[in-house]
Design a protein around this motif. Sequence first.
Motif, PDB file in Angstrom:
ATOM      1  N   SER B  71       0.838  -1.201   0.000  1.00  0.00           N
ATOM      2  CA  SER B  71       0.000   0.000   0.000  1.00  0.00           C
ATOM      3  C   SER B  71       0.876   1.256   0.000  1.00  0.00           C
ATOM      4  N   GLY B  72       2.083   1.166   0.580  1.00  0.00           N
ATOM      5  CA  GLY B  72       2.990   2.311   0.562  1.00  0.00           C
ATOM      6  C   GLY B  72       3.389   2.681  -0.856  1.00  0.00           C
ATOM      7  N   LEU B  73       3.674   1.673  -1.659  1.00  0.00           N
ATOM      8  CA  LEU B  73       4.049   1.909  -3.058  1.00  0.00           C
ATOM      9  C   LEU B  73       2.878   2.531  -3.823  1.00  0.00           C
ATOM     10  N   VAL B  74       1.677   1.991  -3.586  1.00  0.00           N
ATOM     11  CA  VAL B  74       0.483   2.540  -4.236  1.00  0.00           C
ATOM     12  C   VAL B  74       0.328   4.013  -3.869  1.00  0.00           C
ATOM     13  N   GLY B  75       0.532   4.326  -2.585  1.00  0.00           N
ATOM     14  CA  GLY B  75       0.423   5.707  -2.130  1.00  0.00           C
ATOM     15  C   GLY B  75       1.442   6.609  -2.817  1.00  0.00           C
ATOM     16  N   LEU B  76       2.704   6.170  -2.862  1.00  0.00           N
ATOM     17  CA  LEU B  76       3.752   6.991  -3.480  1.00  0.00           C
ATOM     18  C   LEU B  76       3.461   7.242  -4.955  1.00  0.00           C
ATOM     19  N   LEU B  77       2.927   6.240  -5.642  1.00  0.00           N
ATOM     20  CA  LEU B  77       2.687   6.386  -7.074  1.00  0.00           C
ATOM     21  C   LEU B  77       1.441   7.213  -7.364  1.00  0.00           C
ATOM     22  N   LEU B  78       0.424   7.104  -6.502  1.00  0.00           N
ATOM     23  CA  LEU B  78      -0.882   7.653  -6.875  1.00  0.00           C
ATOM     24  C   LEU B  78      -1.373   8.832  -6.038  1.00  0.00           C
ATOM     25  N   SER B 127      11.467  10.543  -2.676  1.00  0.00           N
ATOM     26  CA  SER B 127      11.482   9.477  -3.684  1.00  0.00           C
ATOM     27  C   SER B 127      11.788  10.039  -5.069  1.00  0.00           C
ATOM     28  N   HIS B 128      11.714  11.365  -5.216  1.00  0.00           N
ATOM     29  CA  HIS B 128      12.014  11.966  -6.519  1.00  0.00           C
ATOM     30  C   HIS B 128      13.431  12.509  -6.594  1.00  0.00           C
ATOM     31  N   SER B 129      14.193  12.396  -5.498  1.00  0.00           N
ATOM     32  CA  SER B 129      15.552  12.942  -5.531  1.00  0.00           C
ATOM     33  C   SER B 129      16.425  12.083  -6.433  1.00  0.00           C
ATOM     34  N   GLY B 130      17.564  12.647  -6.840  1.00  0.00           N
ATOM     35  CA  GLY B 130      18.442  11.907  -7.747  1.00  0.00           C
ATOM     36  C   GLY B 130      19.345  10.921  -7.026  1.00  0.00           C
ATOM     37  N   ASN B 131      19.269  10.917  -5.704  1.00  0.00           N
ATOM     38  CA  ASN B 131      20.184  10.094  -4.909  1.00  0.00           C
ATOM     39  C   ASN B 131      19.582   8.714  -4.629  1.00  0.00           C
ATOM     40  N   SER B 133      20.354   6.311  -2.490  1.00  0.00           N
ATOM     41  CA  SER B 133      20.096   5.922  -1.086  1.00  0.00           C
ATOM     42  C   SER B 133      18.869   6.641  -0.554  1.00  0.00           C
ATOM     43  N   LEU B 134      18.716   7.925  -0.969  1.00  0.00           N
ATOM     44  CA  LEU B 134      17.522   8.653  -0.522  1.00  0.00           C
ATOM     45  C   LEU B 134      16.267   8.003  -1.095  1.00  0.00           C
ATOM     46  N   ASN B 135      16.335   7.565  -2.354  1.00  0.00           N
ATOM     47  CA  ASN B 135      15.187   6.886  -2.963  1.00  0.00           C
ATOM     48  C   ASN B 135      14.827   5.631  -2.176  1.00  0.00           C
ATOM     49  N   PHE B 136      15.877   4.881  -1.833  1.00  0.00           N
ATOM     50  CA  PHE B 136      15.614   3.651  -1.084  1.00  0.00           C
ATOM     51  C   PHE B 136      14.989   3.975   0.265  1.00  0.00           C
ATOM     52  N   GLU B 183       8.199  -5.325   4.135  1.00  0.00           N
ATOM     53  CA  GLU B 183       7.491  -4.478   3.177  1.00  0.00           C
ATOM     54  C   GLU B 183       8.357  -3.264   2.813  1.00  0.00           C
ATOM     55  N   GLY B 184       9.006  -2.688   3.833  1.00  0.00           N
ATOM     56  CA  GLY B 184       9.879  -1.532   3.596  1.00  0.00           C
ATOM     57  C   GLY B 184      11.013  -1.899   2.656  1.00  0.00           C
ATOM     58  N   LEU B 185      11.668  -3.046   2.902  1.00  0.00           N
ATOM     59  CA  LEU B 185      12.784  -3.465   2.048  1.00  0.00           C
ATOM     60  C   LEU B 185      12.315  -3.648   0.610  1.00  0.00           C
ATOM     61  N   VAL B 186      11.163  -4.291   0.428  1.00  0.00           N
ATOM     62  CA  VAL B 186      10.676  -4.565  -0.925  1.00  0.00           C
ATOM     63  C   VAL B 186      10.304  -3.261  -1.632  1.00  0.00           C
ATOM     64  N   VAL B 187       9.533  -2.390  -0.937  1.00  0.00           N
ATOM     65  CA  VAL B 187       9.109  -1.141  -1.575  1.00  0.00           C
ATOM     66  C   VAL B 187      10.331  -0.249  -1.848  1.00  0.00           C
ATOM     67  N   GLY B 188      11.297  -0.225  -0.910  1.00  0.00           N
ATOM     68  CA  GLY B 188      12.517   0.551  -1.134  1.00  0.00           C
ATOM     69  C   GLY B 188      13.217   0.115  -2.407  1.00  0.00           C
ATOM     70  N   SER B 189      13.408  -1.190  -2.583  1.00  0.00           N
ATOM     71  CA  SER B 189      14.065  -1.696  -3.790  1.00  0.00           C
ATOM     72  C   SER B 189      13.241  -1.369  -5.024  1.00  0.00           C
ATOM     73  N   ALA B 190      11.920  -1.485  -4.905  1.00  0.00           N
ATOM     74  CA  ALA B 190      11.059  -1.213  -6.062  1.00  0.00           C
ATOM     75  C   ALA B 190      11.192   0.244  -6.486  1.00  0.00           C
ATOM     76  N   ILE B 191      11.260   1.162  -5.506  1.00  0.00           N
ATOM     77  CA  ILE B 191      11.376   2.591  -5.852  1.00  0.00           C
ATOM     78  C   ILE B 191      12.725   2.859  -6.526  1.00  0.00           C
ATOM     79  N   VAL B 192      13.804   2.298  -5.974  1.00  0.00           N
ATOM     80  CA  VAL B 192      15.127   2.470  -6.589  1.00  0.00           C
ATOM     81  C   VAL B 192      15.083   1.995  -8.039  1.00  0.00           C
ATOM     82  N   PHE B 193      14.476   0.845  -8.237  1.00  0.00           N
ATOM     83  CA  PHE B 193      14.369   0.266  -9.580  1.00  0.00           C
ATOM     84  C   PHE B 193      13.568   1.183 -10.509  1.00  0.00           C
ATOM     85  N   LEU B 194      12.402   1.632 -10.027  1.00  0.00           N
ATOM     86  CA  LEU B 194      11.545   2.468 -10.875  1.00  0.00           C
ATOM     87  C   LEU B 194      12.215   3.791 -11.212  1.00  0.00           C
ATOM     88  N   ARG B 195      12.939   4.381 -10.247  1.00  0.00           N
ATOM     89  CA  ARG B 195      13.614   5.654 -10.496  1.00  0.00           C
ATOM     90  C   ARG B 195      14.693   5.489 -11.560  1.00  0.00           C
TER      91      ARG B 195
END
Lengths: 259, 214
Positions: B71-78, B127-131, B133-136, B183-195
């Motif tokens: 749900s965290g990922l859904v929130g960040l995206l939408l 989550s929009h920064s260029g860094n 580690s910050l994205n993660f 959940e945090g680890l998975v969503v963190g990796s997913a955000i890094v990947f998507l960025r």
Amino acid sequence: MANVIENAATYDASFVPASVWRLDGVDPRTRLIAAVSFSVLVTAVDSLPTLVAALAVVVVGAGWTGALGQQRWKRLIPVNLLVLMLLGLLPLSGGATPVLSVGPIVVAREGLVQALWIGLKANAIVLGVLVLLARLEMASIGYALGRLGVPEKLTHLLLFTVRYLEVLQREYTRLWSAMKMRGFRPRVDGHTYRSFGYLVGMLLVRSVDRADRIVAAMKCRGFCGRFHPLDHAALTVRDAWFSALVLVVLAGLAALEWA
Amino acid sequence: MHLHEAVLSGSPQGIGVLCLGGVGALAGTALGLRAMDHEQVPRVALVSAVFFVVSLIHIPVGVTSIHLTLSGLVGLLLGWTAFPALLIALLLQAVLVGHGGLLALGINTLAMALPAVAVYYIFQRMSHSGNRSLNFLAGFGAGSAAILGSAFLISAALWVSGESFELVAKAVFSFHLAVAVIEGLVVGSAIVFLRQVCPERLFLATPQGLQDRS
């Protein structure tokens, strides 16, 4: 999982004679309203005889309509796992009449009764909804909701989501097989969770192109923000009979409870 | 963890919780629908469908396994559109899998979507920064905070509904403490990947200032 998603988009109703599935000719709107009314009534029930009667009605209904066939009985599992958890925890939450006490742990009668009560109620509701909605395609539910006044954007969202389930599931199976082929085995470590994160990300990335192509294709065909369902919206005699039956059952249960 | 109306219906407070959930989910969904225009519907549906498909995947934790919630990922995206997206996904879960009931749809949506919208406001910029580690960190924070928020709301709903649910509420919350980390680890990796792979296209809800930059 494949089974769940196949059920979301089954279009096999035409291959089965309507008489086998006795609710097939009934409009989805009528069935949805019946399911919600039944849930409301059983939720409000407070006496054991009424609850048992409701459960008996839905069990008979399940036998009559074949609602538990094709692995649909599995939809009873989640709610019963919840009930099992309550059966484990509620009796330990204190109460006036202990049944059993081992050291500091006291199993109370009130908790047991409450958990069993919730279990009966939950099963009656879930089975009732299952009987009324079984074999209904999610797409029909979407159109029915639209005709019942749910905003268009929301019903579109439902229809598109249902449409994507199968696509995504196939994409997921493909990515998962690729991971396993490379020797991935889920363990309890950072690598596993990172891989799952990338899997989710890849699922989104691959599918977003598809979503955009679908929008483009729809625009090419003149889509202007409306879907035109192909089935007729008219209610029939079947709906009248079905509504009458449901009303009689609900009135009977209400009379048993409050009269 | 989904609530069922049979669990909450034992007391007037429980009925109140069900009604409150319905009203809250209705308001949130109305706001979310206003934020979403017609052309975005397929992409939002995509996120809903991912949420549903992923919830059927079990991943190992010690001797047992949990399913991802995201749900965290859904929130960040939408952003606010998370409300209608989660409402639809939960409706599908209720009808197709049997998780939660039709009448508890409101409280379940509210409990899942409200924290999702909250993490959007907290972690969106990060989550929009260029860094990387910050994205993660943004993804980790969003994933775990959304779960903790949902667990808190579900436990609170149980607790308010009756004193006998106190132990159940505590058990639900403590179980989700462990889920939140994964959940945090998975969503963190997913955000890094998507960025890295597709920086802006998937993030449908973007604050004005950030939209110009991309």
